[in-house]
Design a protein around this motif. Structure first.
Motif, mmCIF file in Angstrom:
data_model
loop_
_atom_site.group_PDB
_atom_site.id
_atom_site.type_symbol
_atom_site.label_atom_id
_atom_site.label_comp_id
_atom_site.label_asym_id
_atom_site.label_seq_id
_atom_site.Cartn_x
_atom_site.Cartn_y
_atom_site.Cartn_z
ATOM 1 N N LEU A 109 20.862 1.051 3.604
ATOM 2 C CA LEU A 109 20.069 0.405 4.463
ATOM 3 C C LEU A 109 18.939 -0.079 3.510
ATOM 4 O O LEU A 109 18.971 0.247 2.126
ATOM 5 N N ALA A 110 17.908 -0.804 3.937
ATOM 6 C CA ALA A 110 16.824 -1.173 3.188
ATOM 7 C C ALA A 110 15.488 -0.333 3.194
ATOM 8 O O ALA A 110 15.274 0.370 3.897
ATOM 9 N N LEU A 111 14.668 -0.590 2.092
ATOM 10 C CA LEU A 111 13.382 -0.010 2.137
ATOM 11 C C LEU A 111 12.051 -0.978 2.210
ATOM 12 O O LEU A 111 12.499 -2.218 1.914
ATOM 13 N N PRO A 112 10.846 -0.618 2.473
ATOM 14 C CA PRO A 112 10.070 -1.507 2.609
ATOM 15 C C PRO A 112 9.423 -2.170 1.437
ATOM 16 O O PRO A 112 9.802 -1.585 0.157
ATOM 17 N N ALA A 113 8.849 -3.372 1.380
ATOM 18 C CA ALA A 113 8.288 -4.008 0.439
ATOM 19 C C ALA A 113 7.282 -3.273 -0.519
ATOM 20 O O ALA A 113 6.778 -2.243 0.103
ATOM 21 N N GLY A 114 7.764 -3.191 -1.819
ATOM 22 C CA GLY A 114 6.809 -2.427 -2.825
ATOM 23 C C GLY A 114 7.430 -0.992 -2.995
ATOM 24 O O GLY A 114 7.067 -0.462 -3.954
ATOM 25 N N MET A 115 8.190 -0.699 -2.258
ATOM 26 C CA MET A 115 8.949 0.887 -2.508
ATOM 27 C C MET A 115 9.600 0.998 -3.901
ATOM 28 O O MET A 115 9.421 1.727 -4.534
ATOM 29 N N SER A 116 10.732 -0.128 -4.287
ATOM 30 C CA SER A 116 11.213 0.084 -5.319
ATOM 31 C C SER A 116 10.272 -0.137 -6.615
ATOM 32 O O SER A 116 10.774 0.603 -7.385
ATOM 33 N N GLU A 117 9.241 -0.829 -6.413
ATOM 34 C CA GLU A 117 8.540 -0.868 -7.730
ATOM 35 C C GLU A 117 7.872 0.224 -7.713
ATOM 36 O O GLU A 117 7.471 0.681 -9.144
ATOM 37 N N ALA A 118 7.575 1.089 -6.986
ATOM 38 C CA ALA A 118 6.755 2.468 -6.977
ATOM 39 C C ALA A 118 7.638 3.328 -7.561
ATOM 40 O O ALA A 118 7.479 4.231 -8.332
ATOM 41 N N MET A 119 9.035 3.088 -7.155
ATOM 42 C CA MET A 119 10.053 4.319 -7.712
ATOM 43 C C MET A 119 10.480 4.038 -9.136
ATOM 44 O O MET A 119 10.325 4.889 -9.994
ATOM 45 N N VAL A 120 10.641 2.737 -9.572
ATOM 46 C CA VAL A 120 10.586 2.271 -10.787
ATOM 47 C C VAL A 120 9.305 2.891 -11.560
ATOM 48 O O VAL A 120 9.587 3.518 -12.748
ATOM 49 N N ALA A 121 7.985 2.844 -11.382
ATOM 50 C CA ALA A 121 6.890 3.259 -12.065
ATOM 51 C C ALA A 121 7.043 4.933 -12.049
ATOM 52 O O ALA A 121 6.668 5.220 -13.045
ATOM 53 N N ALA A 122 7.579 5.595 -11.057
ATOM 54 C CA ALA A 122 7.386 6.887 -11.207
ATOM 55 C C ALA A 122 8.589 7.366 -12.139
ATOM 56 O O ALA A 122 8.542 8.348 -12.864
ATOM 57 N N TRP A 123 9.923 6.645 -12.182
ATOM 58 C CA TRP A 123 10.929 6.929 -13.153
ATOM 59 C C TRP A 123 10.549 6.671 -14.552
ATOM 60 O O TRP A 123 10.863 7.463 -15.599
#
Length: 407
Positions: free
Chosen positions: A288-302
């Motif tokens: 399913l999908a994630l809300p806007a901005g969530m992927s960018e925050a995950m990349v920053a955490a990684w």
């Protein structure tokens, strides 16, 4: 009329698991525990955990043992011999757990391996108990808890990469030994970075897009895909990956996310895993999908966890370029996997593969549109064109539904 039921298709990984014997799993576990500790160990109260892969997965309680074992253990039993020339899930999982068990406790991102046996094809691992999975958080009603779990998952993925980046030779040695004892090849000679060799993706997908969607791939997009394929098969940025980066394969613990299920574990380019943060759970049977901005925050955490290991990723343009190319290859692979099965689909649902493809292509168009690198404008236009054609066929207005926690 065919309805898009791809969101509810059963995974073939679990086919046949219901026929496997709990009693055989317990007996195999008792045998390897007794061999490991040199004394009889009895297990009782076996509980079927209904694993989704080829193994029988059982929780059992230690009834009698002269050793300080945990009260309960988890057993993964792979019945039957390995097939010559085929990838051996038992060998991969056992080698993976051995690799992590050799690390310090703070670097161990999974349960501890307590005993295993190639003859019995069984692993006995520490039991974390009835902890929620990442999927539980995403399918719950607390958006803050789901967001926290996703960021913890991304950080844990970075820590996993950091701690295993220089252990490829160790992993391969463990895998060779286990595969040899199993009298079958480990299937590791083929690069499984995105499920098939990256070269196959770049060779086959343009023809598929032309035939199925009447979309021609521009030369700059070909170049980006070829660039990604070369990068992913090179020796840079390699670390261990569980491969099956699905929400239900991660436990949410007080110490952070813990990874489970290494049946396809291998060392590969960490950029493949990082691109999964941009295309969340792209290989999951039910994404399913994630809300806007969530992927960018995950990349920053990684990124925060691995930039000390790979300083190149401290440069925004370098990291963005690598992620964008790899994201393109992941989406091409997903399109090759799912589009042929959708040929006769109409009335597509917002939780099915048609909606996923539209959403992933739109995401790629957005990411490429923000890049200033030469040729990425062509990638953005290509992605938007494919998304429009898919939406016209299966929509209109088709977008992947958010995970319940974010609705």
């Amino acid at each position: 009329m065919t309805v898009d039921t791809s969101s509810t298709d059963d995974s073939t990984l679990g086919a046949g698991a219901e026929f496997l014997s709990i009693e055989a799993a317990v007996a195999a576990a008792e045998a390897v525990l007794s061999q490991r500790f040199g004394s009889t160990i009895t297990l009782i109260d076996a509980e079927d955990l209904a694993g989704s892969g080829p193994a029988t997965v059982v929780r059992a309680r230690v009834d009698s043992s002269p050793f300080a074992l945990p009260r309960t253990l988890v057993i993964k039993h792979y019945p039957g011999p390995a097939r010559p020339g085929q990838d051996d899930a038992f060998a991969r999982e056992a080698a993976s757990y051995q690799l992590f068990t050799a690390l310090s406790p703070e670097d161990r991102m999974c349960p501890e391996l307590l005993a295993h046996g190639a003859d019995h094809r069984v692993l006995v691992i520490d039991d974390f108990g009835r902890m929620p999975t990442l999927e539980d958080k995403l399918c719950g009603g607390d958006s803050r808890a789901a967001e926290t779990a996703l960021l913890s998952w991304a950080r844990s993925l970075g820590r996993l990469h950091f701690s295993t980046a220089n252990r490829e030779a160790d992993f391969n040695a463990l895998l060779r030994r286990l595969s040899s004892r199993g009298r079958a090849g480990d299937g590791g000679s083929r690069d499984h970075s995105v499920g098939v060799a990256p070269g196959e993706v770049t060779a086959l997908v343009p023809a598929l897009l032309a035939q199925a969607l009447a979309v021609t791939v521009p030369e700059p997009v070909h170049q980006a895909a070829d660039r990604a394929a070369k990068l992913l098969t090179a020796g840079a940025y390699r670390a261990f990956s569980p491969v099956d980066l699905w929400p239900d394969n991660n436990l949410v613990t007080d110490a952070g996310l813990r990874f489970l299920d290494f049946e396809r574990g291998r060392v590969r380019s960490a950029l493949i895993d990082a691109a999964h943060l941009r295309v969340p759970f792209v290989t999951d049977p039910h994404p399913l999908a994630l809300p806007a901005g969530m992927s960018e925050a995950m990349v920053a955490a990684w990124r925060a966890e691995i930039v000390g290991l790979w300083p190149d990723f401290g440069d925004d343009d370098t990291l963005e370029g690598h992620l964008l190319d790899t994201e393109l290859l992941l989406i091409w692979h997903a399109t090759r996997t799912h589009l042929p099965a959708l040929a006769d689909v109409s009335n597509a649902s917002r939780t099915g593969k048609a909606a996923a493809l539209v959403t992933w292509w739109l995401g790629l168009a957005e990411h490429a549109g923000h890049s200033e690198r030469d040729g990425d404008d062509a990638v953005a236009e290509h992605a938007a064109t494919v998304a429009d054609v898919l939406d016209a066929r299966f929509g209109p207005g088709l977008r992947l539904e958010l995970y319940p926690a974010f609705r």
